[in-house]
Design a protein around this motif. Structure first.
Motif, PDB file in Angstrom:
ATOM      1  N   GLU A   1       9.806 -52.115  34.787  1.00  0.00           N
ATOM      2  CA  GLU A   1       9.486 -53.438  35.333  1.00  0.00           C
ATOM      3  C   GLU A   1      10.526 -53.844  36.369  1.00  0.00           C
ATOM      4  O   GLU A   1      10.199 -54.402  37.424  1.00  0.00           O
ATOM      5  N   ALA A   2      11.769 -53.537  36.065  1.00  0.00           N
ATOM      6  CA  ALA A   2      12.869 -53.917  36.957  1.00  0.00           C
ATOM      7  C   ALA A   2      12.772 -53.232  38.317  1.00  0.00           C
ATOM      8  O   ALA A   2      13.371 -53.671  39.301  1.00  0.00           O
ATOM      9  N   LYS A   3      12.023 -52.155  38.365  1.00  0.00           N
ATOM     10  CA  LYS A   3      11.939 -51.381  39.613  1.00  0.00           C
ATOM     11  C   LYS A   3      10.940 -51.973  40.618  1.00  0.00           C
ATOM     12  O   LYS A   3      10.843 -51.501  41.755  1.00  0.00           O
ATOM     13  N   ASN A   4      10.184 -52.996  40.203  1.00  0.00           N
ATOM     14  CA  ASN A   4       9.186 -53.617  41.095  1.00  0.00           C
ATOM     15  C   ASN A   4       8.274 -52.613  41.803  1.00  0.00           C
ATOM     16  O   ASN A   4       8.167 -52.590  43.024  1.00  0.00           O
ATOM     17  N   LEU A   5       7.639 -51.794  41.041  1.00  0.00           N
ATOM     18  CA  LEU A   5       6.779 -50.744  41.604  1.00  0.00           C
ATOM     19  C   LEU A   5       5.420 -51.290  42.046  1.00  0.00           C
ATOM     20  O   LEU A   5       4.981 -52.343  41.582  1.00  0.00           O
ATOM     21  N   THR A   6       4.776 -50.562  42.937  1.00  0.00           N
ATOM     22  CA  THR A   6       3.364 -50.798  43.224  1.00  0.00           C
ATOM     23  C   THR A   6       2.691 -49.434  43.283  1.00  0.00           C
ATOM     24  O   THR A   6       2.855 -48.696  44.252  1.00  0.00           O
ATOM     25  N   LEU A   7       1.977 -49.099  42.244  1.00  0.00           N
ATOM     26  CA  LEU A   7       1.323 -47.796  42.163  1.00  0.00           C
ATOM     27  C   LEU A   7      -0.150 -48.018  41.865  1.00  0.00           C
ATOM     28  O   LEU A   7      -0.517 -48.956  41.169  1.00  0.00           O
ATOM     29  N   ASP A   8      -0.994 -47.125  42.376  1.00  0.00           N
ATOM     30  CA  ASP A   8      -2.434 -47.370  42.322  1.00  0.00           C
ATOM     31  C   ASP A   8      -3.185 -46.110  41.903  1.00  0.00           C
ATOM     32  O   ASP A   8      -3.195 -45.125  42.618  1.00  0.00           O
ATOM     33  N   LEU A   9      -3.774 -46.177  40.756  1.00  0.00           N
ATOM     34  CA  LEU A   9      -4.616 -45.051  40.292  1.00  0.00           C
ATOM     35  C   LEU A   9      -6.064 -45.504  40.155  1.00  0.00           C
ATOM     36  O   LEU A   9      -6.833 -44.963  39.362  1.00  0.00           O
TER      37      LEU A   9
ATOM     38  N   CYS B   1       0.172 -51.908  32.064  1.00  0.00           N
ATOM     39  CA  CYS B   1       0.402 -51.153  33.311  1.00  0.00           C
ATOM     40  C   CYS B   1       0.507 -52.121  34.488  1.00  0.00           C
ATOM     41  O   CYS B   1       1.405 -52.038  35.321  1.00  0.00           O
ATOM     42  N   ARG B   2      -0.443 -53.022  34.545  1.00  0.00           N
ATOM     43  CA  ARG B   2      -0.497 -53.994  35.622  1.00  0.00           C
ATOM     44  C   ARG B   2       0.776 -54.846  35.678  1.00  0.00           C
ATOM     45  O   ARG B   2       1.274 -55.171  36.762  1.00  0.00           O
ATOM     46  N   SER B   3       1.298 -55.163  34.512  1.00  0.00           N
ATOM     47  CA  SER B   3       2.481 -56.037  34.459  1.00  0.00           C
ATOM     48  C   SER B   3       3.713 -55.367  35.067  1.00  0.00           C
ATOM     49  O   SER B   3       4.670 -56.038  35.443  1.00  0.00           O
ATOM     50  N   VAL B   4       3.672 -54.036  35.188  1.00  0.00           N
ATOM     51  CA  VAL B   4       4.800 -53.362  35.839  1.00  0.00           C
ATOM     52  C   VAL B   4       4.386 -52.701  37.152  1.00  0.00           C
ATOM     53  O   VAL B   4       5.056 -51.794  37.648  1.00  0.00           O
ATOM     54  N   GLY B   5       3.261 -53.165  37.700  1.00  0.00           N
ATOM     55  CA  GLY B   5       2.886 -52.720  39.049  1.00  0.00           C
ATOM     56  C   GLY B   5       2.058 -51.454  39.130  1.00  0.00           C
ATOM     57  O   GLY B   5       1.882 -50.888  40.210  1.00  0.00           O
ATOM     58  N   VAL B   6       1.511 -50.998  38.005  1.00  0.00           N
ATOM     59  CA  VAL B   6       0.624 -49.825  38.037  1.00  0.00           C
ATOM     60  C   VAL B   6      -0.823 -50.292  37.896  1.00  0.00           C
ATOM     61  O   VAL B   6      -1.205 -50.834  36.860  1.00  0.00           O
ATOM     62  N   ASN B   7      -1.606 -50.081  38.947  1.00  0.00           N
ATOM     63  CA  ASN B   7      -2.996 -50.509  38.908  1.00  0.00           C
ATOM     64  C   ASN B   7      -3.909 -49.390  38.452  1.00  0.00           C
ATOM     65  O   ASN B   7      -3.924 -48.309  39.038  1.00  0.00           O
ATOM     66  N   LEU B   8      -4.666 -49.670  37.402  1.00  0.00           N
ATOM     67  CA  LEU B   8      -5.692 -48.746  36.931  1.00  0.00           C
ATOM     68  C   LEU B   8      -7.056 -49.364  37.197  1.00  0.00           C
ATOM     69  O   LEU B   8      -7.174 -50.573  37.376  1.00  0.00           O
ATOM     70  N   THR B   9      -8.087 -48.528  37.185  1.00  0.00           N
ATOM     71  CA  THR B   9      -9.437 -49.078  37.177  1.00  0.00           C
ATOM     72  C   THR B   9      -9.559 -49.975  35.947  1.00  0.00           C
ATOM     73  O   THR B   9      -9.141 -49.597  34.859  1.00  0.00           O
ATOM     74  N   GLN B  10     -10.127 -51.135  36.133  1.00  0.00           N
ATOM     75  CA  GLN B  10     -10.306 -52.108  35.056  1.00  0.00           C
ATOM     76  C   GLN B  10     -10.839 -51.432  33.785  1.00  0.00           C
ATOM     77  O   GLN B  10     -11.798 -50.672  33.842  1.00  0.00           O
ATOM     78  N   ALA B  11     -10.189 -51.693  32.671  1.00  0.00           N
ATOM     79  CA  ALA B  11     -10.689 -51.163  31.391  1.00  0.00           C
ATOM     80  C   ALA B  11     -12.092 -51.697  31.159  1.00  0.00           C
ATOM     81  O   ALA B  11     -12.355 -52.878  31.390  1.00  0.00           O
TER      82      ALA B  11
END
Lengths: 429, 429
Positions: B27-35, B369-379
């Motif tokens: 979380e501290a890393k402020n990532l933006t990742l998109d799967l 995942c979203r809370s730490v900047g990792v976007n997944l297709t909506q469950a």
């Protein structure tokens, strides 16, 4: 020349024999000439040749905002493409534009279909659940508009065209009294096939219209927005200005394309609609597709650059097709003027000359032409259900063939016009 | 590793604290990742860069038969483009192909809409006049198929997927007994998101199906026909061979596109249908449009040349994306194997890995995942109405991001999977 209407039976008979002999000569030549469809010529298409090469590598594929046009993303078009259209269409609100596929006809069909299945914005009943519905069809008009109605089972009401647009008394009569009247087809500039540009008064009357149906829509097909034949610009009032004034923006679906600017089939089509309409349309559109061809959008932006680029390009088009229009008119003047059996339009732009032969003979003229290898748009095609009440109108499309072919085809058309008129007049004697 | 299912409350609590600490670091890393979406990467798009330049002048625009691709003409595609598709799709009948716009999704939407308004071939009642109608939806499946049904108000019936395709007992149960069941969505090769290829038996059972509804149609979306990840070809039986055998050709609407072969949005989509179906569809299509982008059709033919060209091209795609799929699987193996809280597919092709987290935690994993900047297709997206009955499935799309990003995102996903499972298990204790 003496008017056919003033000729005696003998004179007409002599005339008929003479023209039939001329036609027989043409027949012997086994010609194949085509004045049917509004297609650009190869020379016109060559004007856009350089567009083919403006995108040749990955580096050409990134938009102003860095978006990769080669990938998914953006439903309603690149901002720079919207800007280009807004500029050359003169005041169409940029933020209300959607850049769609390659065909404004397709966009119009889809729009009618959306109304059929979902109704218009505001939660109104889908058209398909409202029983018999009707469209107003100014005519002569564009056969493919009428085909959409016919295919979808929408009843068509013919509306008379005047020199400044549709007869607005008729439009108001129907639209303001009958809630089953849901729409009207308009080609407001250089109308197909009349070449008429709606006057400011007519445009304002469309904006002022308060239809009986809450879900009435005006299909504003500005297909020939920049298609002047001569240097002087023919001004069409911006319907959105008026609509804003009357608070009727939601009544309009506006369409345009580059089919006759760049390439038919490989151009861009747009639709412009009010915020309220867009709010309804976009989620449905997002179900229909992920997006349109953005590389081709970029291709257009890179080639035309701006509205001046489009205008300069259209002057080059005009230089190629103006002589063809003039050849048709000159041939008509030479062979038909003063005979009292035909009249024709003198368009300042667009793709057609509209010709009126002696009432009751358009089908016969079409057949006579066909019998010697000259193809015209089917007589009646310019009217709903293919029914020209006068059997008089023929649509001449002079852009595609070579100049020499046009001259020849038009001469033959004059001969056939005379034969059919003489036959008809003799019948009555 | 010890299975979470065998852990004591204390062990699970320790584990949860540990994984939460790991997540806090991320979380501290402020990532933006998109799967999220099945998008090709830029490197994949670069494979088609040369396609952009293959048509650079007028001379490149003429078809084998001399047709000028720049102009109007030909509704259903250039013969050479049909030939290319027929070849690389392996036995799809060339004469039954229509090359349409840029999007097979759009072709499918239009096809359902045509059925709604006109019914299917043979003069059957339009679907819109038949009250409530239903589609069978093998799931997990493609969210955009389900969106079409949802938007058009078609009720969706979930069908279980098996390792060799949809559960055909369920399909037969519904389709053969209920005449309001009008269709089924199939992705027969490397299905989205399971990566399953239908067995010959399943393909034959689709061909043998005698539905209760006379106007039932199988939407055969062969989106990943040549999208192998490994050298070995995964064979999908040609459904038209079987259909011919059973006389059920009319039951199939077949779709494919080059969206993930050339360019998404700037590729070509096709539809294949029986003679009888085409006879009904083409006149309606001719009302909808004059034709599609033939220059782009020619671009594809000139670039790929033939089926071998397509296959070689797809091997280059595979070389780029295979390591990404493997990275996801390796990361899952490393962090989740043996924990008893997750399983995942091992696709041999296509665009997705389908992951099953501990039942009742997919939404929670998605949120974590979203809370730490990792976007997944909506469950839930892979199920009709977004309702995963087990709240367990997640669709992983590893093609677009860089390899390093995928590794990172997948590690985070593993952490979130563990946290959510531990939370859920602790709840029950």
């Amino acid at each position: 020349m003496k008017s056919y209407l003033e000729m005696t039976k003998d004179e007409l008979t002599t005339e008929l024999a003479l023209e039939r002999a001329i036609l027989a000569d043409w027949e012997a030549k086994n010609l194949t000439l085509d004045l049917t469809r509004g297609k650009p010529s190869q020379a016109q298409l060559d004007l856009s040749s350089k567009m083919l090469g403006v995108i040749s590598d990955r580096g050409d594929c990134f938009s102003e905002t860095g978006l990769d046009c080669r990938n998914y993303g953006i439903l309603d078009g690149l901002p720079e493409t919207k800007k280009l259209f807004a500029e050359f269409l003169g005041g169409v609100p940029e933020e209300n534009i959607m850049v769609l596929g390659n065909s404004s006809l397709n966009a119009m069909y889809d729009t009618v279909v959306r109304c059929m299945l979902f109704g218009v914005a505001g939660g109104h009943e889908p058209w398909v659940r409202q029983g018999r519905i009707k469209f107003l069809c100014p005519c002569p008009g564009y056969d493919r508009h009428f085909a959409i109605c016919r295919t979808l089972g929408i009843e068509m009401i013919p509306i008379r065209m005047t020199p400044e647009g549709p007869d607005m008394d008729e439009v108001y009569n129907y639209a303001c009294s009958d809630p089953s009247v849901k729409g009207i087809w308009c080609v407001p500039k250089f109308s197909n096939p009349e070449g008429i540009t709606y006057s400011d008064r007519v445009v304002e009357q469309f904006a002022a219209l308060k239809p009986a149906a809450v879900d009435f829509r005006i299909f504003w097909d500005n297909a020939y927005a920049v298609h002047e034949l001569y240097d002087e610009e023919v001004k069409l009032a911006n319907v959105f200005d008026y609509a804003l004034q009357y608070g009727t923006q939601d009544n309009f679906f506006y369409f345009a394309s580059t089919s006759k600017i760049s390439f038919p089939g490989s151009g861009l089509a747009i639709m412009v609609a009010s915020e309220k309409n867009l709010e309804q349309i976009k989620p449905i559109l997002a179900t229909q597709t992920i997006g349109y061809d953005k590389i081709n959008q970029m291709r257009h932006v890179k080639f035309f650059k701006d509205a001046d680029g489009v205008r300069a390009h259209m002057k080059a088009h005009a230089a190629l097709i103006r002589p063809k229009f003039e050849a048709v008119e000159q041939t008509f003047d030479k062979y038909l003027d003063g005979l009292g059996i035909a009249r024709w339009t003198h368009p300042l732009g667009g793709y057609f000359i509209s010709m009126y032969v002696y009432p009751g003979t358009a089908k016969r003229v079409y057949q006579l032409c066909r019998s010697v290898g000259v193809n015209l748009t089917q007589a009646g095609a310019t009217y709903p259900y293919g029914r020209d009440p006068e059997d008089s109108n023929l649509r001449i499309a002079p852009t595609f063939p070579e100049l020499s072919e046009i001259k020849q085809a038009t001469k033959i058309l004059c001969t056939c016009t005379k034969i059919a008129a003489a036959e008809k007049l003799l019948e009555k004697m």
